[in-house]
Design an enzyme around this catalytic site. Structure first.
Site, PDB file in Angstrom:
ATOM      1  CG  ASP A  18      -1.701   1.055   1.152  1.00 15.90           C
ATOM      2  OD1 ASP A  18      -2.505   1.438   0.112  1.00 15.90           O
ATOM      3  OD2 ASP A  18      -2.152   1.747   2.409  1.00 15.90           O
ATOM      4  CE1 TYR A  23      -5.067   9.138  -5.224  1.00 14.64           C
ATOM      5  CE2 TYR A  23      -6.455  11.161  -5.116  1.00 14.64           C
ATOM      6  CZ  TYR A  23      -5.991   9.935  -5.309  1.00 14.64           C
ATOM      7  OH  TYR A  23      -7.091   9.017  -6.115  1.00 14.64           O
ATOM      8  CG  ASP A 120      -3.140   3.757  -2.457  1.00 11.37           C
ATOM      9  OD1 ASP A 120      -4.023   3.036  -2.521  1.00 11.37           O
ATOM     10  OD2 ASP A 120      -2.593   4.390  -1.490  1.00 11.37           O
ATOM     11  CD  GLU A 121      -6.180  -1.297  -1.324  1.00 10.94           C
ATOM     12  OE1 GLU A 121      -5.518  -1.926  -0.290  1.00 10.94           O
ATOM     13  OE2 GLU A 121      -6.931  -0.998  -1.663  1.00 10.94           O
TER      14      GLU A 121
END
Ligand code: DCP
Length: 627
Positions: A18, A23, A120-121
């Site tokens: 993660d 951002y 994002d993971e």
């Protein structure tokens, strides 16, 4: 509803990676002067400085939280640097974050199966890489263990003092069980990958390493930023004993509340008190078994090999006084959302050769009177047609249908507080791409742009329309939600059409595997065939160049008779092509008898042009059993 799956056979190594305050990191890479400063990314909005959507760890130390607005953050942290999300078409433009996520995925996917779970993971299945490492260079044989790996947190390992020494000993224990040895190898691999990500992208990330996805995900958030946590199986019981139910994926909502309120279950470990039968009795068979499993850390969810998003979506919220009041205002926003969606699915098609099949509209709305205050705006979906205008047209229809249902017999004024559209059921362009072009004399993308649709369907109620990019729907169930195929009972099919029905069924199976089948082209793409059909006029007028999926549905619904009406002349025209142009890779999809024939054509294209009816592909498609 959660689906219970027993643990997969054999010892596995799964990592969940993660990104840290993602951002913010993207913005800090753009503006390096922000590095190390308390920073937050703010969603475009001029009310109280906008909503914070990502907060750096420096700012978190001051008490800045994602739930705050810019103005509140400035109160608790006067030096905070607020960066606005880029804006395009009056709404957040997440493209920079999406591509940054893709950069990371391309590095992480080098060591094993990789599933991109959100912007994002990712999940990684590192079992094979760990097994190889254990065979070739086991940790105890290494002179030095990667420094980053030695910083790992190993759950259940006692003492904060000499942590690194303890971890080192854990890594090289010769009496460790095979599963722990594999996890140690996995942790070394993950540490290396995280180093690569940092070197190549300048982003830090955190990871959990465990023997299944559920535990890996729980662990990745335990020590952030830029750290990794290992869950040996001996530590699972204690981990779950103290884990609040609401922290568990899928227990954040009503199910978690019911466990707390009705059964007094506060931690996942508390579930151990209940038998599987008891949980099934209370929550149904699947959910009951799933709960029984998670209490024991059992989860057999596989890491799916998927580095591309499972759906594309874009939305916009209209809080408070910004709520939309008129159809014209809704249409104007929908048009913008559709433009963005269209661009993204077109890019996906161009870059990745993937086609989206379902368009879904979600909205939140309320009526200005008090009637039915809890009624939700129903989500609606329909087959997706490529081209901005068509997407706009269909999205508007979906909205109108949803609104009618939402209002029911009440003709109240209404307000819309959020709108979102998504393109789902994205499949690889069938390998029939080259052959389709060749049969149709047009590009695949133009071939799928002209569909009409009249089958709007209910979709699952929209869960949330936040700004976090939901790359992948939370559960496999979403796949069903997007499913819209029509079915026909084989028994109902007239016997003389059975052959075609078999073709269509075969075609559907191919689609289910993610591969398109050449059969649907044979059966459905010829425009002269369509015009010769008994289809309703609206259908036949609008279906020229219809997309492959719609062809497939056409087959499933009423394609039987259509195929039987091909005239000999039409057949001759439709097969007037150069056989050498067939992409050999598509031929394997054909039924054996057709494969033989097509291969024959490739060997001798002359033969194809002189193929006799009765012993050929035409025979296969004829509805006349004696043909
Ligand atoms: N995001 C968003 N809106 C939300 C939640 C998240 O736009 N309500 C965006 C901004 C985040 C990104 O998604 O940077 C990833 O979300 P995470 O929940 O993973 O949070 P972060 O990566 O920001 O922080 P953490 O380090 O806690 O994971």
């Amino acid at each position: 509803m959660p689906i219970p799956r027993p643990d997969l056979q054999g010892d596995r190594v799964i990592a969940h990676v993660d990104m840290d305050c993602f951002y913010v990191q993207v913005e800090q890479r753009k503006q390096p002067k922000l590095r190390g400063l308390p920073t937050a990314v703010v969603q475009y909005n001029d009310w109280k400085g906008g909503a914070l959507i990502a907060v750096s760890y420096e700012a978190r130390r001051f008490g800045v939280k994602r739930s705050m607005r810019g103005a509140e953050a400035e109160m608790v942290c006067p030096n905070i640097q607020l960066v606005q999300v880029p804006v395009s078409r009056g709404k957040a433009d997440l493209n920079a974050y999406r591509s940054a996520g893709s950069e990371v995925v391309s590095i992480l996917s080098t060591k094993g199966r990789c599933e991109r779970a959100s912007i994002d993971e990712v999940y990684l299945d590192l079992t094979d890489a760990a097994e190889s490492m254990l065979l070739e260079t086991p940790p105890e044989a290494l002179e030095d263990i990667d420094e980053e790996a030695l910083k790992s947190h190993v759950l259940g390992l006692s003492g904060d003092e000499n942590r690194e020494n303890n971890v080192q000993r854990w890594f090289i224990r010769s009496d460790a069980i095979h599963q722990d040895k594999l996890l140690a190898c996995g942790a070394i691999i993950v540490a290396h990958l995280r180093g690569e990500v940092l070197k190549e992208t300048e982003f830090t990330c955190s990871a959990g390493i465990a023997h299944n996805k559920m535990l890996a995900k729980l662990a990745s958030g335990m020590h952030k930023p830029a750290q990794q946590t290992i869950v040996p199986s001996s530590a699972v019981k204690d981990l779950l004993a103290s884990l609040p139910v609401k922290k568990m994926k899928q227990l954040g909502g009503k199910l978690g509340s019911s466990l707390q309120n009705d059964l007094g279950v506060n931690t996942v470990g508390d579930l151990l008190k209940f038998s599987e039968e008891k949980l099934q009795e209370r929550y149904g068979f699947n959910t009951g078994t799933w709960l029984w499993n998670i209490a024991r850390g059992i989860s057999g969810d596989e890491v799916k090999g998927r580095v591309l998003p499972k759906s594309h979506g874009c939305g916009k919220t209209f809080p408070g006084p910004r709520a939309l009041k008129t159809t014209a205002a809704v249409e104007s926003w929908l048009s913008q959302l559709c433009e963005e969606l269209s661009e993204r699915i077109q890019l996906d098609m161009d870059q990745n050769k993937r086609v989206a099949h379902t368009l879904t509209l979600h909205a939140r709305a309320f009526k200005t009177s008090d009637v039915e205050p809890h009624k939700k705006f129903p989500s609606k979906s329909c087959p997706l047609r490529y081209g901005i205008n068509k997407i706009q047209e269909d999205a508007k229809k979906l909205f109108d249908t949803g609104l009618r249902e939402f209002l029911g017999s009440h003709s109240n004024a209404w307000r819309v507080t959020s709108l979102a559209i998504s393109a789902g059921k994205i499949l690889d362009t069938p390998r029939t791409f080259s052959i389709s072009r060749f049969f149709q004399g047009k590009s695949f993308s133009s071939a799928i742009s002209d569909a009409s649709n009249d089958d709007i369907q209910d979709d699952a109620p929209s869960s949330s329309i936040g700004c976090k990019e939901n790359i992948v729907p939370e559960s496999d169930k979403d796949e069903e939600v997007f499913a819209h195929g029509k079915s026909i009972k084989e028994d109902d099919a007239p016997s003389k059409d059975r052959k075609i029905d078999v073709l269509c069924t075969h075609s559907r199976k191919q689609k289910d595997k993610g591969n398109g089948s050449i059969l649907k082209f044979f059966s459905c793409t010829n425009t002269s065939t369509k015009h010769a059909s008994n289809a309703p006029s609206s259908w036949s007028e609008s279906h020229e160049g219809q997309d492959q999926r719609d062809h497939q549905e056409e087959c499933l619904v009423d394609g039987h008779s259509r195929l039987g009406k091909i005239s000999n002349q039409q057949r001759d025209d439709s097969w007037n092509f150069n056989a050498e142009d067939i992409d050999p890779s598509v031929i394997d999809e054909l039924p054996q008898e057709i494969q033989r024939e097509v291969r024959g054509w490739i060997c001798s294209s002359k033969r194809a042009k002189t193929t006799k009816r009765g012993s050929s592909i035409f025979h296969y498609f004829s509805t006349d059993d004696n043909a």
